[in-house]
Structure formats: structure tokens, C-alpha cells
Design an enzyme around this catalytic site. Structure first.
Site, short mmCIF file in Angstrom:
data_model
loop_
_atom_site.label_atom_id
_atom_site.label_comp_id
_atom_site.label_asym_id
_atom_site.label_seq_id
_atom_site.Cartn_x
_atom_site.Cartn_y
_atom_site.Cartn_z
CG ASP A 99 -22.70 -48.91 79.03
OD1 ASP A 99 -23.84 -49.07 79.47
OD2 ASP A 99 -22.24 -49.58 78.10
CD GLU A 146 -27.34 -53.62 78.23
OE1 GLU A 146 -27.64 -53.47 77.04
OE2 GLU A 146 -26.18 -53.43 78.66
CD GLU A 147 -22.75 -53.56 79.16
OE1 GLU A 147 -22.69 -54.05 78.03
OE2 GLU A 147 -22.74 -52.34 79.40
#
Ligand SMILES: *[C@@H]1O[C@H](CO)[C@@H](O)[C@H](O)[C@H]1NC(C)=O
Ligand SMILES: *[C@@H]1O[C@H](CO)[C@@H](O)[C@H](O)[C@H]1NC(C)=O
Length: 403
Positions: free
Chosen positions: A142, A176-177
Site C-alpha cells: 500500500d 492519501e493516508e
């Protein structure tokens, strides 16, 4: 599925019994594609660079150099510093395509270059590399697995002349996280153009175990405060316990049907933080909760608000005055296109940048690795997972360009 059926076919074929003959399934699993070294080298470089959200400068610079060397036109889109951004280390999205600055790509291939903490170094199994060789480290799944395989997929298609470089743009975003600020900056930049820039399709890379996602659940992220009246614990009727109110409210929220749908199942709630009171013998004046709901109903723009209203009704029914309920953001389930021949399909429960990018483009969601290990200490995938993803992204890019 496929190798199982080949194995079954081999079991019936007389020549499969010949001792000299390597079973076909083994040949397939040991065959190394020509791009293997490039892919594994790129993936290793990406994973080895720490890029916890806010600190994406170095991995961004690496990608800029890597893509420029391969003939891409590379554009940097700066994004405001966030928590964890060191002084003088700006963070930016990386946009890259083949062709001049005025190219107008039809399809965007996108993933994110930030990862969750803590940093875990890159590691690869000892011995001769095969499809079963395991690679671990933070971001190996990820989403640096997606980033590396997307780049190699496009490189291969360009080298084979199967796509025109002006048609496809790579987009690697920061943030994004955490808040999705990277993708939001990209989306805002499109709408700021006159006329607003649009794409036909966007392929998003997140771990889906190389299955094509039909969508993901929505989300709702909230804080709840309960205010009581403090007092001596021996005389509860003289005060009002904020903890008691909060416990009742949360129990009701867990037991209430907050909405479901055939594709996404039930809306679920995680009470992720629960604080309240000061001491055993004091009626608590204040209780505080942070919660995240995974929303199984739509539509995308409204589904989160529907769940929020159901929760608000619960707070109001328990005590009309005691609760303050604030949700920072919410959205309903997000559908992505899974109508492409040759893929197994899946739905997932996590959030992505998909809903942040506004526009009427067709959305695809696909990538190597398993979400169940993605944010944990055991994050890993295999060489075979990466190579399957290269092929998967190629199929998706070609499919999107044909529409
Ligand atoms: C969804 O919720 C209903 C009750 O509202 C329950 O009966 C059902 O088992 C739940 N389904 C899953 C998959 O948890
Ligand atoms: C590697 O990831 C898989 C999930 O894909 C998991 O089941 C396994 O436990 C992990 N292995 C290690 C050694 O971390």
C-alpha cells in the site's frame, strides 16, 4: 483459478505423466518476464525510501528523476505542508506523460506515494527469485506495489507501440493516508481550468489482491462530546454522568441498523477512541468519543449524511442537550467500473482517493497485495503478485482507451 484448471487438464493428459516433462503449471510459475529486474529494482527503491504522510519529498524526487530518464514529461504539483513535513522539504504530486506539455491525456493511471507509520525496511526472501518470492516492508503493498507496477505496465505498452504516450498520464499523489489533500489539489486544479479539464477514465491503484473492485464502502468520521454535571459519586441524582450518557448512546448506535445494501452489506461503526471522567468517585462532567463508520448505502454524495442523521436522532432521543456531534466528512458508497472481461471482482471496505477526484470519468480500482496486511507489521506481497498486476494494469489501460 486458471492454474488450478491447467493442473486439472494436465492430470488427464497422458504426456503429463512423462517423468521428463515439467508440469506446465510449474513452468508458468517459474517463467520470469523480461521486465522482472526493472520492476523489482523500482519497487525496492520506492519501498526503501521512507515516505510517511507529510514526508513525501524524497520519494517524489526519486520518481521525477526515474520518469524523466525514461523520456517522460514530468510536472510537479505542489501541495501545502502537512503534519510531519520537514522544513524546506516541499511535498508534491508527480504528473508524467509522454509527449509535449500540451498533450491531452485521455486516461489517468494513479496511486499514492505516502504510507502509514511506522517505517519498516524493505526485505526480500533469500535465494533465487521466483514468483513465490516474498517482499516485505512498509508500502510494499500500500501502495508502492501499485506505483511500481503501473509504471512498468505503461513502459511495456509504450515500448510495444500499443498505446500512444500522449494518451495516458501517470499521477502519483501525496497525502492519501491522511486527508487526501494531494488528490484534492489535483482535482481542484482541473476545475480551475477553463474549460475544466476532464478525462475519459482514471485507474486507481490500491490493494485489491489483483481483483477488479466494483466499489468500496463510504465513510463517516465524527467526534462526539457529552456534557454532564459533576458531583459526589454517592449522590448520582444530584449530578448527570456524561459517561453514562455516552455509554447509552454508543450502545444504541452499535445496535441500530444504520443502513445496508446488497453489494456492500451493513454499515459498521468503529468507536475508535473513548475518554471520559476524571476519577472513580466523581460524577463525570465530560465524555468524548471519536468514531468512524463504514457506510454501506449510497448515493456517494449523500450516504454519509443519511448515517449522520440516524446517529443524531439517537443522541437527541437520549438527551436533547448533552451531546455535541460533529462529523468532519462523510460520503456514501463509491462505485467503480468492474465490467471488464478477464478479471475476478471484489468489493472492499476501505476508503480511497476515488471519490475525491471530481468529474464524470469512468473509475477503475485495482492493485496488487492484500489490504488485510497493508497497514500492519506483516505487510508483504510476492513477485508473482507484482507481475500479475503489471498485466492487469496493461489490460485496464488498453480497455479504457478502447471505450
Ligand atoms: C447485518 O445486520 C443485520 C441486522 O441489522 C444482521 O442480521 C446481519 O447478520 C448483518 N450482516 C452481517 C454480514 O453482519
Ligand atoms: C504475508 O501476507 C499474507 C497476506 O497476503 C499474510 O497472510 C501472511 O501472514 C504474510 N506473511 C508474513 C510472513 O508476514
Amino acid at each position: 483459478m486458471r492454474s488450478a484448471s491447467i493442473a486439472a487438464a494436465l492430470a488427464l493428459a497422458p504426456w503429463a505423466l512423462c517423468a521428463q516433462q515439467q508440469p506446465l503449471s510449474n513452468q508458468l510459475s517459474t517463467h520470469a518476464p523480461a521486465y522482472r529486474d526493472e520492476l523489482l529494482g523500482l519497487h525496492k527503491s520506492l519501498v526503501s525510501i521512507e515516505s510517511i504522510t507529510g514526508n513525501e519529498n524524497e520519494v517524489g524526487n526519486f520518481l521525477v528523476d526515474y520518469l524523466a530518464e525514461r523520456g517522460y514529461t514530468v510536472d510537479l504539483q505542489f501541495v501545502a505542508p502537512s503534519h510531519g513535513t520537514p522544513e524546506g522539504r516541499p511535498r508534491f504530486n508527480v504528473l508524467a506523460w509522454h509527449g509535449g506539455p500540451r498533450a491531452n491525456p485521455r486516461v489517468v493511471v494513479s496511486s499514492h506515494i505516502d504510507v502509514v507509520p511506522p517505517y519498516i525496511p524493505y526485505g526480500i526472501d533469500h535465494g533465487k527469485v521466483s514468483k513465490d518470492t516474498m517482499i516485505k516492508g512498509r508500502g510494499s503493498v500500500d501502495a508502492k506495489g501499485a506505483v511500481a507496477t503501473m509504471i512498468v505496465a505503461l513502459d511495456q505498452l509504450l515500448a510495444a507501440g500499443e498505446v500512444s504516450g500522449e494518451d495516458v498520464m501517470l499521477l502519483f499523489v501525496v497525502g492519501e493516508e491522511a486527508t487526501g489533500d494531494g488528490m484534492r489539489a489535483f482535482s481542484d486544479s482541473l476545475n480551475g481550468m477553463d474549460p475544466p479539464r476532464r478525462f475519459e477514465a482514471v485507474i486507481f491503484g490500491e490493494p485489491t489482491e489483483n481483483k477488479l473492485a466494483c466499489g468500496h464502502k463510504g465513510g463517516l468520521f465524527c467526534e462526539v462530546t457529552a456534557r454532564g454535571v459533576p458531583g459526589h459519586s454517592g449522590y448520582p441524582w444530584l449530578g448527570k454522568s456524561a459517561n453514562e450518557l455516552m455509554v447509552r448512546a454508543m450502545a444504541r448506535i452499535i445496535d441500530t441498523d444504520l443502513g445496508s445494501s446488497p453489494l456492500f452489506g451493513n454499515t459498521t461503526v468503529n468507536i475508535g477512541r473513548f475518554d471520559g471522567g476524571v476519577a472513580a468517585n466523581v460524577i463525570p462532567e465530560r465524555a468524548f468519543v471519536e468514531l468512524a463508520a463504514r457506510v454501506a448505502i449510497g448515493p456517494e454524495a449523500e450516504g454519509g449524511k443519511v448515517v449522520q442523521r440516524k446517529m443524531q436522532a439517537i443522541f437527541d432521543a437520549i438527551d436533547h442537550e448533552a451531546f455535541t456531534f460533529y462529523c468532519s466528512h462523510g460520503y456514501g458508497f463509491v462505485e467503480t467500473n468492474c465490467d471488464v472481461p478477464g478479471f475476478e471482482t471484489v468489493v472492499v471496505n476501505y476508503g480511497t482517493d476515488v471519490p475525491i477526484l471530481k468529474g464524470d470519468h469512468t473509475r477503475y480500482l485495482y492493485g496488487p497485495g492484500n489490504i488485510l496486511v497493508a497497514h500492519g507489521a506483516r505487510e508483504n506481497l510476492t513477485v508473482g503478485d507484482l507481475e500479475t498486476a503489471v498485466e492487469g494494469y496493461q489490460k485496464l489501460i488498453l480497455h479504457a482507451l478502447k471505450q
